[in-house]
Design an enzyme around this catalytic site. Sequence first.
Site, PDB file in Angstrom:
ATOM      1  N   ARG A 103       0.836  -1.160   0.124  1.00 37.60           N
ATOM      2  CA  ARG A 103       0.162   0.018  -0.087  1.00 37.60           C
ATOM      3  C   ARG A 103       1.025   1.542   0.102  1.00 37.60           C
ATOM      4  O   ARG A 103       0.341   2.019  -0.657  1.00 37.60           O
ATOM      5  CB  ARG A 103      -0.920  -0.055   1.324  1.00 37.60           C
ATOM      6  CG  ARG A 103      -1.898  -1.093   1.254  1.00 37.60           C
ATOM      7  CD  ARG A 103      -2.668  -1.520  -0.212  1.00 37.60           C
ATOM      8  NE  ARG A 103      -3.381  -2.597   0.100  1.00 37.60           N
ATOM      9  CZ  ARG A 103      -3.904  -3.372  -1.150  1.00 37.60           C
ATOM     10  NH1 ARG A 103      -3.461  -3.001  -2.169  1.00 37.60           N
ATOM     11  NH2 ARG A 103      -4.707  -4.292  -0.876  1.00 37.60           N
ATOM     12  N   ASP A 140       2.090 -15.568  -7.412  1.00 36.47           N
ATOM     13  CA  ASP A 140       2.108 -14.209  -7.261  1.00 36.47           C
ATOM     14  C   ASP A 140       3.477 -13.794  -7.392  1.00 36.47           C
ATOM     15  O   ASP A 140       4.470 -14.764  -7.168  1.00 36.47           O
ATOM     16  CB  ASP A 140       1.873 -14.039  -5.682  1.00 36.47           C
ATOM     17  CG  ASP A 140       1.302 -12.411  -5.342  1.00 36.47           C
ATOM     18  OD1 ASP A 140       0.231 -12.141  -5.118  1.00 36.47           O
ATOM     19  OD2 ASP A 140       2.464 -11.749  -5.332  1.00 36.47           O
TER      20      ASP A 140
END
Lengths: 132, 291
Positions: B45, B153
């Site tokens: 983030r 991922d």
Amino acid sequence: MTDVEKLLDARILIVDDSSLVRLYYRDALQKAGCEVEQAINGIEAMEKVLAQKFDLVIVDVNMPRMDGFSFLRALRRGAPDVATLPALVITTEADAQDIDDARAAGGNFYLIKPISQPDLLRHVAVLTGAPT
Amino acid sequence: MTRAQGHRPGGIHVSQEDVRRLCEFVYRRTGMWFADNKRYYVDRRLAERIAATGADSFLAYFSLLRSDANHEIQHLVNAFTVNETYFYREEHQLRCMTSDLLPSIVHGKKAGEPIRIWSIPCATGEEPYSIAIWLMENWSEVDRYNIEIVGSDIDTRALEAATIGIYGERALNRLPPSVIGRYFQPAGVDAYRIDPGLTNSIQFTRANLVDVEDMRRYRDFDIAFCRNVLIYFDDTSRRSAAESLYDCLCPGGYICLGHSETMSRISPLFRVCRFSDAIVYQRPEHADDGR
């Protein structure tokens, strides 16, 4: 499920190469109070039945290394307490010859996938001698 | 992927000490504390916010944050909290998988054949685990096929967390209590560990969506979940990822995107399928269809 409680004491070995399938059957059996062990093929299953006591083995037919029929034939040739272990054969095959083959290999009962969790429990109850 | 390539132009360096300072600042201002097991989210983030504000260094971003320019504290907090993933996220797509996609897929398969499902990016594993649990709970044919679930991922720390499988209580909010009781064990305060049987049933791999060579290793998927990642790419990367995904699917295979994403603006290769629970995109059975 009322008849489920009658299964409480059963120790069951699930033999299937798919971990998701083992988990799916294990979930049903554990909900019913069974104690569950798992094996991913016939070889691992054989090691487990020789080392531990079970009330029932649930065995898939198509598995790598040692398939379900080879496992059952080896099982039935074993020591008396192992040779008489009830076996529920589960498979995707559905013709009469396959059912005959499963019986000849030493299976006590034969179920064709898909098997619902209640269906599995009903057959496990019968094969482990739980009153129905 | 979870940390989009090209998403941090210039590759701004953020040290552990920087992250610690940031976490302390956020804690003092908001009371939210991000423990070490949340580092993956914090880093991700933070990278997004640095890119969004156009800051050219961590220090530049941090000074912007401290002055709360353009309500940056709120933006950062939102980034930290709103998008954290959880089990059974976008449940309508899981419903669509069992009510429409799988019936169509097994139509051409024999019992016992593999069904391959891909979660990319899988982040810390909530999505592939949700797929497995959903199938066991809701698909009556789950034992009839050899279901292979792959979670990929780019972030190896996320993959490591996925294989450890410990989740906060909040991630489990959408799961019925009976499901939590059967597939999770308490693991400390407000934390649960997923059943090792589930961990073993999913193959976790590192893959980069925009690396064509990487993507060549992945083939024959019947369904791919690729949610909320293409939006982070620029047009070129997005088209390249879409084309790679097309090649990773079987003919007739489906791809599920995030609810705010649409493939139509990215690539003409896919056919739009409107099902009652979700809109998904299909690689046509034949190369000529849908182009």
